[in-house]
Motif scaffolding. Structure first.
Motif, PDB file in Angstrom:
ATOM      1  N   MET A   1       0.851  -1.185   0.000  1.00 17.09           N
ATOM      2  CA  MET A   1       0.000   0.000   0.000  1.00 17.09           C
ATOM      3  C   MET A   1       0.895   1.246   0.000  1.00 17.09           C
ATOM      4  O   MET A   1       1.781   1.372   0.835  1.00 17.09           O
ATOM      5  N   PRO A   2       0.663   2.171  -0.911  1.00 18.14           N
ATOM      6  CA  PRO A   2       1.481   3.393  -0.928  1.00 18.14           C
ATOM      7  C   PRO A   2       1.129   4.310   0.247  1.00 18.14           C
ATOM      8  O   PRO A   2       0.045   4.233   0.807  1.00 18.14           O
ATOM      9  N   ILE A   3       2.078   5.162   0.585  1.00 20.47           N
ATOM     10  CA  ILE A   3       1.838   6.129   1.662  1.00 20.47           C
ATOM     11  C   ILE A   3       0.775   7.119   1.203  1.00 20.47           C
ATOM     12  O   ILE A   3       0.801   7.608   0.077  1.00 20.47           O
ATOM     13  N   LYS A   4      -0.150   7.402   2.095  1.00 23.15           N
ATOM     14  CA  LYS A   4      -1.183   8.421   1.828  1.00 23.15           C
ATOM     15  C   LYS A   4      -1.013   9.533   2.847  1.00 23.15           C
ATOM     16  O   LYS A   4      -0.662   9.283   4.004  1.00 23.15           O
ATOM     17  N   TYR A   5      -1.273  10.753   2.404  1.00 16.42           N
ATOM     18  CA  TYR A   5      -1.103  11.929   3.255  1.00 16.42           C
ATOM     19  C   TYR A   5      -2.441  12.614   3.463  1.00 16.42           C
ATOM     20  O   TYR A   5      -3.233  12.747   2.535  1.00 16.42           O
ATOM     21  N   TYR A   6      -2.664  13.050   4.698  1.00 16.53           N
ATOM     22  CA  TYR A   6      -3.912  13.712   5.070  1.00 16.53           C
ATOM     23  C   TYR A   6      -3.594  14.986   5.829  1.00 16.53           C
ATOM     24  O   TYR A   6      -2.696  14.995   6.682  1.00 16.53           O
ATOM     25  N   THR A   7      -4.328  16.034   5.549  1.00 15.60           N
ATOM     26  CA  THR A   7      -4.170  17.274   6.309  1.00 15.60           C
ATOM     27  C   THR A   7      -4.449  16.970   7.780  1.00 15.60           C
ATOM     28  O   THR A   7      -5.394  16.254   8.104  1.00 15.60           O
ATOM     29  N   ALA A   8      -3.622  17.521   8.657  1.00 13.13           N
ATOM     30  CA  ALA A   8      -3.752  17.242  10.093  1.00 13.13           C
ATOM     31  C   ALA A   8      -3.943  18.560  10.841  1.00 13.13           C
ATOM     32  O   ALA A   8      -2.991  19.120  11.387  1.00 13.13           O
ATOM     33  N   GLN A   9      -5.163  19.039  10.866  1.00 10.29           N
ATOM     34  CA  GLN A   9      -5.472  20.324  11.506  1.00 10.29           C
ATOM     35  C   GLN A   9      -5.164  20.314  13.000  1.00 10.29           C
ATOM     36  O   GLN A   9      -4.719  21.309  13.547  1.00 10.29           O
ATOM     37  N   GLU A  10      -5.416  19.176  13.681  1.00 10.30           N
ATOM     38  CA  GLU A  10      -5.161  19.118  15.123  1.00 10.30           C
ATOM     39  C   GLU A  10      -3.660  19.185  15.407  1.00 10.30           C
ATOM     40  O   GLU A  10      -3.253  19.794  16.399  1.00 10.30           O
ATOM     41  N   ILE A  11      -2.853  18.622  14.527  1.00  6.72           N
ATOM     42  CA  ILE A  11      -1.399  18.711  14.678  1.00  6.72           C
ATOM     43  C   ILE A  11      -0.956  20.150  14.412  1.00  6.72           C
ATOM     44  O   ILE A  11      -0.137  20.707  15.136  1.00  6.72           O
ATOM     45  N   LYS A  12      -1.520  20.757  13.386  1.00  3.93           N
ATOM     46  CA  LYS A  12      -1.201  22.153  13.044  1.00  3.93           C
ATOM     47  C   LYS A  12      -1.501  23.067  14.235  1.00  3.93           C
ATOM     48  O   LYS A  12      -0.693  23.935  14.589  1.00  3.93           O
ATOM     49  N   LYS A  13      -2.636  22.856  14.863  1.00  2.00           N
ATOM     50  CA  LYS A  13      -3.005  23.676  16.027  1.00  2.00           C
ATOM     51  C   LYS A  13      -1.979  23.500  17.150  1.00  2.00           C
ATOM     52  O   LYS A  13      -1.541  24.479  17.759  1.00  2.00           O
ATOM     53  N   GLN A  14      -1.569  22.257  17.402  1.00  2.00           N
ATOM     54  CA  GLN A  14      -0.559  21.993  18.442  1.00  2.00           C
ATOM     55  C   GLN A  14       0.769  22.652  18.088  1.00  2.00           C
ATOM     56  O   GLN A  14       1.412  23.248  18.954  1.00  2.00           O
ATOM     57  N   VAL A  15       1.194  22.520  16.838  1.00  2.00           N
ATOM     58  CA  VAL A  15       2.467  23.101  16.402  1.00  2.00           C
ATOM     59  C   VAL A  15       2.449  24.617  16.588  1.00  2.00           C
ATOM     60  O   VAL A  15       3.391  25.202  17.102  1.00  2.00           O
ATOM     61  N   PHE A  33       3.040  23.730   7.534  1.00  2.00           N
ATOM     62  CA  PHE A  33       1.891  22.865   7.306  1.00  2.00           C
ATOM     63  C   PHE A  33       2.100  21.546   8.029  1.00  2.00           C
ATOM     64  O   PHE A  33       3.229  21.172   8.333  1.00  2.00           O
ATOM     65  N   CYS A  34       1.006  20.840   8.284  1.00  2.00           N
ATOM     66  CA  CYS A  34       1.105  19.564   8.990  1.00  2.00           C
ATOM     67  C   CYS A  34       0.260  18.516   8.293  1.00  2.00           C
ATOM     68  O   CYS A  34      -0.881  18.793   7.884  1.00  2.00           O
ATOM     69  N   VAL A  35       0.841  17.333   8.172  1.00  2.00           N
ATOM     70  CA  VAL A  35       0.124  16.209   7.566  1.00  2.00           C
ATOM     71  C   VAL A  35       0.330  14.967   8.424  1.00  2.00           C
ATOM     72  O   VAL A  35       1.299  14.859   9.161  1.00  2.00           O
ATOM     73  N   ARG A  36      -0.616  14.067   8.283  1.00  2.00           N
ATOM     74  CA  ARG A  36      -0.518  12.750   8.905  1.00  2.00           C
ATOM     75  C   ARG A  36      -0.389  11.765   7.752  1.00  2.00           C
ATOM     76  O   ARG A  36      -1.153  11.840   6.791  1.00  2.00           O
ATOM     77  N   SER A  37       0.615  10.895   7.831  1.00  2.00           N
ATOM     78  CA  SER A  37       0.765   9.890   6.773  1.00  2.00           C
ATOM     79  C   SER A  37       0.342   8.533   7.296  1.00  2.00           C
ATOM     80  O   SER A  37       0.455   8.236   8.484  1.00  2.00           O
ATOM     81  N   LYS A  38      -0.179   7.733   6.391  1.00  2.00           N
ATOM     82  CA  LYS A  38      -0.561   6.353   6.705  1.00  2.00           C
ATOM     83  C   LYS A  38       0.010   5.455   5.628  1.00  2.00           C
ATOM     84  O   LYS A  38       0.026   5.816   4.461  1.00  2.00           O
ATOM     85  N   GLY A  39       0.497   4.307   6.060  1.00  2.00           N
ATOM     86  CA  GLY A  39       1.036   3.346   5.108  1.00  2.00           C
ATOM     87  C   GLY A  39       2.552   3.335   5.040  1.00  2.00           C
ATOM     88  O   GLY A  39       3.124   2.646   4.204  1.00  2.00           O
ATOM     89  N   SER A  40       3.208   4.064   5.915  1.00  2.00           N
ATOM     90  CA  SER A  40       4.669   4.085   5.921  1.00  2.00           C
ATOM     91  C   SER A  40       5.209   2.757   6.458  1.00  2.00           C
ATOM     92  O   SER A  40       4.638   2.155   7.358  1.00  2.00           O
ATOM     93  N   LYS A  41       6.308   2.335   5.904  1.00  2.00           N
ATOM     94  CA  LYS A  41       6.980   1.119   6.372  1.00  2.00           C
ATOM     95  C   LYS A  41       8.044   1.443   7.426  1.00  2.00           C
ATOM     96  O   LYS A  41       8.710   0.553   7.940  1.00  2.00           O
ATOM     97  N   ALA A  42       8.200   2.723   7.738  1.00  2.00           N
ATOM     98  CA  ALA A  42       9.213   3.148   8.714  1.00  2.00           C
ATOM     99  C   ALA A  42       8.966   2.475  10.060  1.00  2.00           C
ATOM    100  O   ALA A  42       7.836   2.405  10.526  1.00  2.00           O
TER     101      ALA A  42
END
Length: 145
Positions: A1-15, A33-42
């Motif tokens: 599954m490839p990595i997908k990126y999503y806007t992360a408003q709650e992270i942005k607010k914290q930052v 800007f802040c994003v949440r990624s899903k699907g990383s193999k890290a």
């Protein structure tokens, strides 16, 4: 599954709150800007920061900007304290000149520095809460000072 990126408003607010509370004046909130990624193999990476390099700034005629990426599979399972320390860590990579480049770990982004800043963040928040509690109490008591 490839990595997908999503806007992360709650992270942005914290930052934004962390940068403000720690007086990181060189961090320009409008272009972090802040994003949440899903699907990383890290396996060991919790978050990363990406900068818009000089070549892209010039070609696209855009100002320097940064994106903080949190890796959902790891970040979301962490305690609130560890999440905040992770965000502090990423913010420390942003140089004072806000140029699109990065500060290295050695001498700038180290666990000891993150821990000191986290402690300062907690003290700043406690102080703010004390002040807001005093304001709330004075409004309900009908007293002024």
């Amino acid at each position: 599954m490839p990595i997908k990126y999503y806007t992360a408003q709650e992270i942005k607010k914290q930052v934004d709150e962390i940068a403000s509370d720690l007086d990181l004046f060189h961090v320009v909130p409008q272009i972090v800007f802040c994003v949440r990624s899903k699907g990383s193999k890290a396996k060991r990476t919790i978050a990363r920061i990406h900068g818009l390099g000089k070549i892209w700034q010039g070609v696209l005629n855009l100002p320097p900007s940064y994106t903080i990426e949190v890796i959902s599979e790891i970040y979301d399972k962490m305690s609130k304290e560890e999440k905040e320390k992770t965000l502090i860590h990423e913010l420390l990579h942003i140089p004072g000149g806000f140029s699109g480049g990065f500060r290295p770990h050695k001498g700038y982004v180290e666990r000891k520095i993150v821990d000191v800043l986290y402690c300062r963040l907690q003290k700043t928040r406690a102080s703010k809460n004390l002040i807001s509690n005093c304001k709330a109490n004075s409004q309900t008591d009908g007293e002024s000072f």
